[in-house]
Design an enzyme around this catalytic site. Structure first.
Site, short mmCIF file in Angstrom:
data_model
loop_
_atom_site.label_atom_id
_atom_site.label_comp_id
_atom_site.label_asym_id
_atom_site.label_seq_id
_atom_site.Cartn_x
_atom_site.Cartn_y
_atom_site.Cartn_z
N ASP A 318 1.25 -14.56 -5.62
CA ASP A 318 1.00 -12.75 -4.73
C ASP A 318 0.98 -13.75 -3.68
O ASP A 318 0.32 -14.83 -3.26
CB ASP A 318 0.19 -12.64 -5.99
CG ASP A 318 0.31 -11.14 -4.66
OD1 ASP A 318 0.71 -9.91 -3.91
OD2 ASP A 318 -1.13 -10.63 -4.18
N ASP A 355 -5.22 7.97 3.20
CA ASP A 355 -5.18 6.47 2.23
C ASP A 355 -5.65 5.50 2.10
O ASP A 355 -6.58 5.07 3.63
CB ASP A 355 -4.14 5.91 4.13
CG ASP A 355 -2.95 4.82 3.46
OD1 ASP A 355 -3.78 3.69 2.26
OD2 ASP A 355 -2.46 4.51 3.81
N SER A 395 3.48 5.89 2.46
CA SER A 395 2.56 7.26 2.42
C SER A 395 2.54 7.23 3.68
O SER A 395 2.89 7.25 5.01
CB SER A 395 0.61 5.50 2.57
OG SER A 395 0.74 5.67 3.94
N1 LIG Z 1 -1.75 1.68 3.04
C1 LIG Z 1 0.37 1.41 3.08
N2 LIG Z 1 0.99 2.40 3.68
C2 LIG Z 1 1.90 2.50 3.74
N3 LIG Z 1 2.84 1.34 3.27
C3 LIG Z 1 2.70 0.05 3.00
C4 LIG Z 1 0.45 0.27 2.97
N4 LIG Z 1 0.77 -0.52 2.19
C5 LIG Z 1 1.27 -1.53 2.10
N5 LIG Z 1 2.21 -0.73 3.00
C6 LIG Z 1 3.99 -1.75 2.96
O1 LIG Z 1 4.54 -1.23 1.46
C7 LIG Z 1 4.50 -3.16 1.27
C8 LIG Z 1 3.80 -3.67 -0.16
O2 LIG Z 1 3.29 -3.24 -0.12
P1 LIG Z 1 2.29 -4.22 -1.25
O3 LIG Z 1 0.84 -4.33 -1.00
O4 LIG Z 1 2.65 -3.36 -2.65
O5 LIG Z 1 2.85 -5.57 -1.19
P2 LIG Z 1 3.24 -6.80 -2.84
O6 LIG Z 1 4.10 -6.49 -3.75
O7 LIG Z 1 1.09 -6.95 -3.21
O8 LIG Z 1 2.67 -7.84 -2.12
P3 LIG Z 1 2.15 -9.17 -1.76
O9 LIG Z 1 -0.10 -9.10 -1.87
O10 LIG Z 1 2.41 -10.01 -1.76
O11 LIG Z 1 2.03 -8.76 -0.06
C9 LIG Z 1 4.23 -3.52 2.43
O12 LIG Z 1 5.03 -5.68 2.24
C10 LIG Z 1 4.34 -2.79 3.14
O13 LIG Z 1 5.04 -2.77 4.10
MG LIG Z 2 -0.98 -7.59 -3.62
#
Ligand SMILES: Nc1ncnc2c1ncn2[C@@H]1O[C@H](COP(=O)(O)OP(=O)(O)OP(=O)(O)O)[C@@H](O)[C@H]1O
Ligand SMILES: [Mg+2]
Ligand SMILES: [K+]
Length: 701
Positions: A318, A355, A395
């Site tokens: 990840d 958030d 969000s």
């Molecule tokens: N608090 C938030 N509010 C809105 N959008 C967000 C937020 N946090 C992350 N994102 C968006 O959602 C996407 C996915 O986030 P997430 O943390 O789920 O990624 P992930 O699948 O865990 O990947 P990784 O941890 O490998 O980067 C992010 O790349 C970002 O564009």
């Molecule tokens: Mg992650």
């Protein structure tokens, strides 16, 4: 402003992706004769037949020893007594090997127990605080922890941010940040809050905390036999049965020729022929493998996973929190033409007020600073918060005045703007691409009213790639393991980070389901897949992977889904895990080869001796190629060698056969040569030497 360049006390620890010296490296890791002596009582206690029956080979030796003991009582002789003593010694030595292997974990368990000392908890109920013993806490309870408090049990931070000293569990003294909302929300019972105040929701039942599991793990309390061990045990058991039949049928044959063999001789022969060396060391090898992992600060919840690690083809990682520090902080807000920075900052702030993710909080902090404390409470009262999810990747907030604000991944916001009758400004794409090319995470901010929707600009989130990853990924490549980064982030950001970290491949815009699907696809055709992750959205994939390594910094869900936890939260720790897994498999193979080869050689010592006295078998005397002193001395020497070799091989079983990165075929050839040939030759030398001494025993004909 929180910035990626600001050194918080957390950084020095989490940035070191190279091996942190595991805390146990100073403890006596190699075997000492003193350790053997110390475990002697435990070895005797293990003579319990109910325990021994689980090891078929040694159980047969135990029964044989009982039989020869009876024989000694009926027909005592120096030969009978000395042989019987050495048969018992064989069983005790086997138990000793296991006891020594377990003993190393016990010492560590005692240290851990100290961390689990009686604590009290500040339980929150209906807004009131009461002090209760920590052992009374159950899942769902909420407790307050402030600077100086020991966290009473495992849980998730649901409010606040604190720095925590986790050295009781990880052995690492630098504090780590634990905060609500994101992938760093899990806290472990027994660790200590250093600053600030957090509210923790308990996630572990009493007696089933991480520390409890760690203790029973290092003690080997609920160690289960792995599929490989079970298979090998079955093989050893069938070999034992074959030899048992061979030895039993020897008797009528011998009787017919006028020289029936005593029970004593038959038992001695049987014990020498069955694979006692590997039978005695098998469980010690397995325990030592787990122990080596613990010394590298990896807790393996299943032995099967350790074995699987030895054969892994692909490693999926990840991105955020695994390859990067996981501290995505808002760095700047970039409005598109026609929108003021204040307007964008206001929208970004409103969309993040509820958030609870670290990203959200850092946006609030940045925007409050940009807006110089302007009061937005009028706009936000009565608003409906829209929480972030890895599925929607957005969000935001629906305001009372009808305005709806969203922030999130570019692709997700684009769809949302389209759906709400707006047009996605191409200027946004340029900003998004620029941030992404840099490895940053762009969050697009948009607003919609009843009849229109538009993009306002982009928030730039920055994260830092952990140090030293590239070299370690190169090493994985040399071991034949492909590394693939999977992230929910956009393809450009993913590509930039993938390049910086040096992984072989990446998958972007992955939902939890995509992560799971990728693993299942990789597993097709029996390929073994390892997955390293920290987030709740990684949990399904961690559970599906053959080797699922959760970062200790990760969420409770991730730690429970995986079958290993890396206390150092180092994504490249898999290199060590693979090496230890391979070493375990190789050690087991090498000692099995040695054991069987050994038994063949002993056959040549004993069979001629048994039949030496029979006139019709004079020809067999020619087989006495070792020139052993007498038939009795030959048999006794073989039994003694058979017992002593177990003790001599304990250090090798515990330390493991040296593993070097080379092809499996070459490794096999090398081991067959060393352990096969060594196993054939050793008894000839050993038995001859022992025979020279044994022949001096008075009363031995
Ligand atoms: N608090 C938030 N509010 C809105 N959008 C967000 C937020 N946090 C992350 N994102 C968006 O959602 C996407 C996915 O986030 P997430 O943390 O789920 O990624 P992930 O699948 O865990 O990947 P990784 O941890 O490998 O980067 C992010 O790349 C970002 O564009
Ligand atoms: Mg992650
Ligand atoms: K044997």
């Amino acid at each position: 402003m929180p910035d990626a360049d600001t050194a918080t006390p957390v950084r020095p620890r989490e940035q070191t992706a190279e091996h942190t010296p595991a805390r146990n490296d100073t403890s006596p890791s190699t075997f000492s004769p003193g350790a053997l002596a110390a475990q002697f009582p435990t070895a005797l206690a293990k003579l319990d037949p109910r325990v021994m029956v689980k090891q078929p080979v040694m159980f047969v030796v135990l029964i044989g020893s009982v039989l020869t003991t009876a024989y000694c009582v009926i027909d005592p002789s120096v030969f009978a007594i000395v042989t019987t003593v050495w048969l018992w010694a064989t069983v005790v030595f086997a138990n000793l090997a296991e006891a020594v292997a377990e003993g190393r974990g016990k010492a560590q368990a005692d240290t851990l127990r100290k961390a689990r000392k009686e604590t009290t908890a500040r339980l929150l109920k209906n807004g009131e605080e009461t002090v209760v013993p920590a052992i009374r806490l159950t899942v769902g309870d909420r407790v307050v922890c402030e600077a100086g408090d020991v966290i009473p049990s495992d849980g998730d931070v649901i409010e606040g941010v604190a720095s925590v000293d986790e050295s009781a569990v990880t052995g690492e003294s630098a504090p780590v940040i634990r905060e609500s909302g994101g992938d760093r929300s899990a806290v472990t019972g027994g660790t200590r809050v250093l600053s600030d105040r957090i509210i923790v929701r308990i996630t572990a039942e009493p007696g089933a905390t991480f520390l409890d599991r760690m203790i029973s793990l290092v003690e080997g309390a609920d160690r289960q036999k792995t599929p490989n061990e079970i298979a090998l045990n079955a093989l050893l058991a069938s070999l034992t049965i074959c030899f048992l039949l061979a030895v039993v049928t020897l008797q009528p044959f011998a009787t017919w020729s006028g020289e029936s063999q005593s029970v004593l001789t038959l038992v001695a022969l049987l014990v020498c022929l069955i694979p006692t060396t590997i039978g005695a060391l098998l469980s010690a090898i397995g325990i030592a493998g787990m122990d080596r992992l613990v010394r590298r600060n990896v807790l393996a919840m299943s032995g099967r996973a350790v074995e699987a690690a030895g054969n892994v083809n692909t490693l999926l990682l990840d991105k955020t929190g695994t390859i990067t520090l996981g501290d995505r902080q808002a760095h700047a807000v970039l409005p598109i033409d026609g929108v003021t920075q204040a307007k964008l900052a206001e929208a970004a702030l409103l969309s993040s007020l509820a958030d609870e993710t670290p990203e959200g909080r850092s946006i609030v902090a940045l925007c409050e600073m940009l807006l110089e404390g302007r009061d937005l409470s009028a706009a936000s009262t009565g608003a409906v918060p829209i929480a972030f999810s890895a599925e929607t990747r957005m969000s935001g907030m629906d305001l009372l005045d009808g305005r709806r604000i969203r922030k999130g991944a570019g692709a997700a916001v684009r769809v949302w703007v389209d759906e709400n009758g707006g047009a996605y400004d191409p200027a946004v794409t340029a900003i998004v691409d620029q941030i992404s090319a840099d490895g940053g995470t762009p969050l697009v901010v948009a607003e919609a009213t009843a009849d229109a929707a538009r993009v306002l600009g982009v928030v730039h989130l920055k994260d830092v790639v952990k140090e030293g990853l590239r070299e370690r990924f190169d090493q994985l490549r040399a071991m034949g393991i492909r590394t693939v980064m999977i992230t929910g982030d956009n393809p450009r950001t993913a590509a930039a980070i993938a390049r910086e970290a040096g992984v072989d491949d990446f998958l972007a815009e992955a939902t939890p389901q995509d992560k799971l699907d990728l693993i299942m696809k990789e597993q097709e055709g029996g390929r073994l897949v390892a997955m390293t992750g920290d987030g709740t959205n990684d949990a399904p994939a961690l559970a599906q992977a053959d080797v699922g390594v959760a970062m200790n910094t990760g969420t409770t869900a991730a730690k429970e889904a995986g079958n290993m936890v890396d206390l150092d939260s180092d994504p490249t720790k898999l290199i060590d895990v693979v090496a230890i897994g391979k070493q375990l498999l190789i050690t087991r193979g090498a000692l099995t080869t040695f054991s069987v080869a050994n038994d063949v050689a002993k056959y040549f010592a004993i069979i001629p001796a048994m039949f030496a006295a029979i006139p019709g078998y004079g020809g067999l005397g020619a087989l006495n190629i070792m020139g052993l002193a007498s038939p009795q001395s030959a048999i006794l020497s073989a039994v003694i060698f058979n017992a002593v070799i177990i003790v001599l091989l304990v250090p090798l079983a515990l330390r493991g056969v040296a593993y070097r990165a080379m092809s499996a075929a070459r490794m096999l050839r090398r081991n067959l040569l060393i352990y096969g040939l060594g196993g054939l030759i050793a008894p000839f030398v050993g038995i001859k030497l022992i025979d020279l001494v044994v022949a001096l025993i008075p009363g031995l004909a």
